[in-house]
Design an enzyme around this catalytic site. Sequence first.
Site, PDB file in Angstrom:
ATOM      1  N   HIS A   1      52.127  64.370  39.867  1.00 34.67           N
ATOM      2  CA  HIS A   1      52.425  65.378  38.834  1.00 34.67           C
ATOM      3  C   HIS A   1      51.152  66.100  38.396  1.00 34.67           C
ATOM      4  O   HIS A   1      51.172  67.309  38.130  1.00 34.67           O
ATOM      5  CB  HIS A   1      53.097  64.719  37.626  1.00 34.67           C
ATOM      6  CG  HIS A   1      54.499  64.274  37.913  1.00 34.67           C
ATOM      7  ND1 HIS A   1      55.123  63.239  37.234  1.00 34.67           N
ATOM      8  CD2 HIS A   1      55.398  64.712  38.829  1.00 34.67           C
ATOM      9  CE1 HIS A   1      56.338  63.071  37.729  1.00 34.67           C
ATOM     10  NE2 HIS A   1      56.535  63.949  38.685  1.00 34.67           N
TER      11      HIS A   1
ATOM     12  N   GLU B   1      66.004  53.448  32.815  1.00 34.43           N
ATOM     13  CA  GLU B   1      64.559  53.245  32.892  1.00 34.43           C
ATOM     14  C   GLU B   1      64.023  52.496  31.672  1.00 34.43           C
ATOM     15  O   GLU B   1      62.983  52.841  31.116  1.00 34.43           O
ATOM     16  CB  GLU B   1      63.863  54.612  33.049  1.00 34.43           C
ATOM     17  CG  GLU B   1      62.550  54.527  33.795  1.00 34.43           C
ATOM     18  CD  GLU B   1      62.032  55.883  34.285  1.00 34.43           C
ATOM     19  OE1 GLU B   1      62.856  56.781  34.565  1.00 34.43           O
ATOM     20  OE2 GLU B   1      60.825  56.015  34.390  1.00 34.43           O
TER      21      GLU B   1
ATOM     22  N   HIS C   1      53.605  58.967  41.481  1.00 38.34           N
ATOM     23  CA  HIS C   1      53.986  60.211  40.817  1.00 38.34           C
ATOM     24  C   HIS C   1      53.048  60.629  39.686  1.00 38.34           C
ATOM     25  O   HIS C   1      53.026  61.809  39.320  1.00 38.34           O
ATOM     26  CB  HIS C   1      55.419  60.106  40.276  1.00 38.34           C
ATOM     27  CG  HIS C   1      56.466  60.322  41.337  1.00 38.34           C
ATOM     28  ND1 HIS C   1      56.491  59.597  42.512  1.00 38.34           N
ATOM     29  CD2 HIS C   1      57.516  61.189  41.404  1.00 38.34           C
ATOM     30  CE1 HIS C   1      57.527  59.997  43.242  1.00 38.34           C
ATOM     31  NE2 HIS C   1      58.162  60.966  42.601  1.00 38.34           N
TER      32      HIS C   1
HETATM   33  N1  GLY Z   1      63.168  60.568  40.584  1.00 37.72           N
HETATM   34  C1  GLY Z   1      62.946  59.395  39.865  1.00 37.72           C
HETATM   35  C2  GLY Z   1      64.186  58.810  39.305  1.00 37.72           C
HETATM   36  O1  GLY Z   1      65.286  59.213  39.638  1.00 37.72           O
HETATM   37  O2  GLY Z   1      64.081  57.930  38.493  1.00 37.72           O
END
Ligand code: GLY
Length: 369
Positions: free
Chosen positions: A258, A237, A254
């Site tokens: 959240h 990420e 999200h």
């Molecule tokens: N659930 C989000 C991800 O795996 O990045």
Amino acid sequence: MSGVGESVLHVGGASPYDVVVGRGIADRLPGVLGDDVQRVAFLHAAELTELAEPVLTVLRERYDVLALGLPSGEETKAAEVAFQCWEALGDAGFTRSDAVVTFGGGATTDLGGFVAATWLRGVRVVHVPTTLLAMVDAAVGGKTGINTGAGKNLVGSFHEPAGVLVDLDTLLTLPREELVAGMGEVVKCGFIADPVILDLVESDPVAATDPHGAVLPELVERAIRVKIDVVVADLKETGGASGHPGREVLNYGHTMAHAIERAEHYRVRHGEAVAIGCCYVAELARLTGHLDDATADRHAAAFGAVGLPTSYSGAGFDDLHAAMRVDKKARGNTLRFIVLDHIARPVVLAGPSEEHLRAAYDVMAGGAR
Ligand code: GLY
């Protein structure tokens, strides 16, 4: 699905593995675990003991099995539960060449993956997800974690599995509400990457949620492919290439989801909160000039078609706004959202005005545009 009713989806990258999707595929486990393993820690949701029996039988034929029943749901993602697992592995003499198999929903996968990631700094883990949500999200991509008092998933690591076995037969006994909630992540994948998912859901929503039929397996497979493509391009990420936001796109909807989960003390199902959050962010994208009216409206139509909620007014804007600001995806004081310029064209929207955030909330809460 292939002619023999089984598909193998390959996940490339530095630690490649396969996701096998089929029915009644427990006997594939030894092949996925490999030849070196002697002991297997079978970490399963305690309430799934009966469903786990065929998997345990296969494992016991080949390995010394340590079966550990875990608390259900988010309760399992606690430091004390991880500690108990480490103690049990130590008592059983688990070595680096032994393995963990998880069997359960996303919380089991997250906790079990974390135990495997940390025991002796990392042993093999194979996930056998039993909920739709875990099949299309938690089991693939290597995110592991536990919760602390300050929030969800604040402690964890990336630890890719050695393999994932998606046994669609486990969906036959999954409570209907859980199956529908899992569709939240499936439909999300349609919007961020694969419009065929949307076509399938909209053209026959009943078939889309029928665990006996052929449409749901195709949806599962398509959603897993979306996830695989994203994580292979950006496992940790840190950002994608060529203007794509990378793994962050999986968090479409999200940030608000959240916040709703927090406001509801986690009594709302994650997939339901994701459906509402995607509708919120579609409205935000429309208000900020990213998305056309028809595509924004398509969100409520697609999520609503499978029985998911598309509006929420249980908490006021100020509370949800405050919760969004402490979401771990926020950077400093700047709120970040994944929005769409078009279906399958996600971009980052950083620092939208409070006026836009509030106006999108008003629509989410049931107000007219
Ligand atoms: N659930 C989000 C991800 O795996 O990045």
